[in-house]
Write a protein that holds these residues in place. Structure first.
Motif, PDB file in Angstrom:
ATOM      1  N   ALA A  17      58.510  41.777  45.042  1.00 54.09           N
ATOM      2  CA  ALA A  17      57.333  42.154  45.822  1.00 54.09           C
ATOM      3  C   ALA A  17      56.111  42.332  44.923  1.00 54.09           C
ATOM      4  N   HIS A  18      56.326  42.842  43.723  1.00 48.81           N
ATOM      5  CA  HIS A  18      55.222  42.989  42.775  1.00 48.81           C
ATOM      6  C   HIS A  18      54.617  41.628  42.441  1.00 48.81           C
ATOM      7  N   SER A  19      55.459  40.694  42.086  1.00 48.89           N
ATOM      8  CA  SER A  19      54.966  39.372  41.718  1.00 48.89           C
ATOM      9  C   SER A  19      54.231  38.715  42.885  1.00 48.89           C
ATOM     10  N   PHE A  20      54.815  38.788  44.078  1.00 49.50           N
ATOM     11  CA  PHE A  20      54.179  38.201  45.255  1.00 49.50           C
ATOM     12  C   PHE A  20      52.884  38.933  45.597  1.00 49.50           C
ATOM     13  N   GLY A  21      52.935  40.250  45.605  1.00 51.83           N
ATOM     14  CA  GLY A  21      51.767  41.035  45.981  1.00 51.83           C
ATOM     15  C   GLY A  21      50.631  40.951  44.979  1.00 51.83           C
ATOM     16  N   ASP A  22      50.972  40.878  43.701  1.00 53.84           N
ATOM     17  CA  ASP A  22      49.945  40.837  42.661  1.00 53.84           C
ATOM     18  C   ASP A  22      49.271  39.473  42.575  1.00 53.84           C
ATOM     19  N   HIS A  23      49.966  38.419  43.012  1.00 50.61           N
ATOM     20  CA  HIS A  23      49.416  37.079  42.862  1.00 50.61           C
ATOM     21  C   HIS A  23      49.091  36.383  44.178  1.00 50.61           C
ATOM     22  N   HIS A  28      41.074  37.035  46.153  1.00 45.67           N
ATOM     23  CA  HIS A  28      40.262  36.598  45.021  1.00 45.67           C
ATOM     24  C   HIS A  28      39.181  37.645  44.728  1.00 45.67           C
ATOM     25  N   HIS A  29      38.580  38.174  45.788  1.00 44.68           N
ATOM     26  CA  HIS A  29      37.554  39.208  45.603  1.00 44.68           C
ATOM     27  C   HIS A  29      38.132  40.427  44.892  1.00 44.68           C
ATOM     28  N   GLN A  30      39.309  40.891  45.326  1.00 45.11           N
ATOM     29  CA  GLN A  30      39.926  42.052  44.687  1.00 45.11           C
ATOM     30  C   GLN A  30      40.192  41.778  43.213  1.00 45.11           C
ATOM     31  N   ALA A  35      37.947  45.672  38.504  1.00 40.17           N
ATOM     32  CA  ALA A  35      37.706  46.330  37.217  1.00 40.17           C
ATOM     33  C   ALA A  35      36.275  46.813  37.054  1.00 40.17           C
ATOM     34  N   ALA A  36      35.405  46.467  37.993  1.00 44.17           N
ATOM     35  CA  ALA A  36      33.999  46.845  37.869  1.00 44.17           C
ATOM     36  C   ALA A  36      33.853  48.362  37.865  1.00 44.17           C
ATOM     37  N   ALA A  37      32.990  48.855  36.997  1.00 49.92           N
ATOM     38  CA  ALA A  37      32.766  50.307  36.856  1.00 49.92           C
ATOM     39  C   ALA A  37      31.796  50.790  37.930  1.00 49.92           C
ATOM     40  N   THR A  38      32.105  50.443  39.164  1.00 50.45           N
ATOM     41  CA  THR A  38      31.252  50.783  40.302  1.00 50.45           C
ATOM     42  C   THR A  38      32.127  51.274  41.446  1.00 50.45           C
ATOM     43  N   ARG A  39      31.488  51.823  42.455  1.00 50.16           N
ATOM     44  CA  ARG A  39      32.216  52.237  43.663  1.00 50.16           C
ATOM     45  C   ARG A  39      32.902  51.032  44.297  1.00 50.16           C
ATOM     46  N   SER A  40      32.202  49.914  44.329  1.00 49.26           N
ATOM     47  CA  SER A  40      32.760  48.680  44.888  1.00 49.26           C
ATOM     48  C   SER A  40      34.008  48.240  44.117  1.00 49.26           C
ATOM     49  N   GLY A  41      33.976  48.383  42.793  1.00 52.94           N
ATOM     50  CA  GLY A  41      35.139  48.035  41.975  1.00 52.94           C
ATOM     51  C   GLY A  41      36.317  48.947  42.243  1.00 52.94           C
ATOM     52  N   ARG A  42      36.047  50.237  42.353  1.00 52.28           N
ATOM     53  CA  ARG A  42      37.126  51.192  42.649  1.00 52.28           C
ATOM     54  C   ARG A  42      37.737  50.910  44.015  1.00 52.28           C
ATOM     55  N   LEU A  43      36.899  50.585  45.002  1.00 50.09           N
ATOM     56  CA  LEU A  43      37.401  50.277  46.344  1.00 50.09           C
ATOM     57  C   LEU A  43      38.204  48.980  46.356  1.00 50.09           C
ATOM     58  N   ALA A  44      37.749  47.980  45.626  1.00 51.54           N
ATOM     59  CA  ALA A  44      38.499  46.723  45.536  1.00 51.54           C
ATOM     60  C   ALA A  44      39.879  46.968  44.935  1.00 51.54           C
ATOM     61  N   CYS A  45      39.924  47.800  43.909  1.00 52.91           N
ATOM     62  CA  CYS A  45      41.201  48.116  43.282  1.00 52.91           C
ATOM     63  C   CYS A  45      42.097  48.913  44.234  1.00 52.91           C
ATOM     64  N   LEU A  46      41.519  49.867  44.943  1.00 55.69           N
ATOM     65  CA  LEU A  46      42.290  50.637  45.923  1.00 55.69           C
ATOM     66  C   LEU A  46      42.859  49.739  47.016  1.00 55.69           C
ATOM     67  N   ARG A  47      42.055  48.791  47.511  1.00 57.61           N
ATOM     68  CA  ARG A  47      42.544  47.871  48.543  1.00 57.61           C
ATOM     69  C   ARG A  47      43.678  47.005  48.001  1.00 57.61           C
ATOM     70  N   HIS A  48      43.526  46.541  46.771  1.00 57.68           N
ATOM     71  CA  HIS A  48      44.587  45.751  46.157  1.00 57.68           C
ATOM     72  C   HIS A  48      45.873  46.565  46.040  1.00 57.68           C
TER      73      HIS A  48
END
Length: 149
Positions: A17-23, A28-30, A35-48
């Protein structure tokens, strides 16, 4: 005592599941923004991490249902939370890069990095990717121990 069969089944489900979910599940946006040091970056990472964790939960549910494996809901929750938190930490990139520098792996982390001024890499085999995935694999192992316990 942890059942070897339960641990193996849980680890296999988490790893697949990790391999499938991570790739495949990660957008593409996430991947570009997380990694962006912004609120948008933190939210993208949280969604991922949220979609990745749901993918792992679905894999665990499938294994439990199809193999009659009994998993304690609290152990599953704790294991998935440990995995999610450590995945988020690494995928913000800067913390993992700092850790690599701290332990003398900074040059390896930067191996194969995109050329200066570009966002491309001549290949996917970067040191950052290798350290990122090996970090995730360690925490998949530890999470599987928690879940199977």
């Amino acid at each position: 005592m942890i059942s070897a069969a339960a641990f193996t089944a849980v680890l296999a489900a988490l790893y697949a599941a990790h391999s499938f979910g991570d790739h495949w599940v990660q957008t593409h946006h996430q991947a570009r923004a997380k990694a962006a040091a912004t609120r948008s970056g933190r939210l993208a990472c949280l969604r991922h991490v949220a979609t990745l964790t749901l993918t792992k939960a679905a894999a665990l549910a499938a294994v439990a249902l199809l193999t009659d494996l009994s998993l304690h809901p609290l152990a599953v929750l704790v294991g998935l939370l440990v995995d999610a938190a450590t995945h988020y930490w690494a995928d913000r990139r800067a913390p993992l890069a700092r850790l690599a520098d701290l332990i003398g792996k900074g040059d390896f982390y930067r191996m194969g990095a995109p050329r200066p001024g570009t966002d491309d890499a001549p290949h996917l085999g970067t040191g950052a990717y290798a350290l990122d995935q090996s970090w995730h694999h360690l925490w998949l192992f530890l999470s599987a121990l928690i879940i199977a316990a």
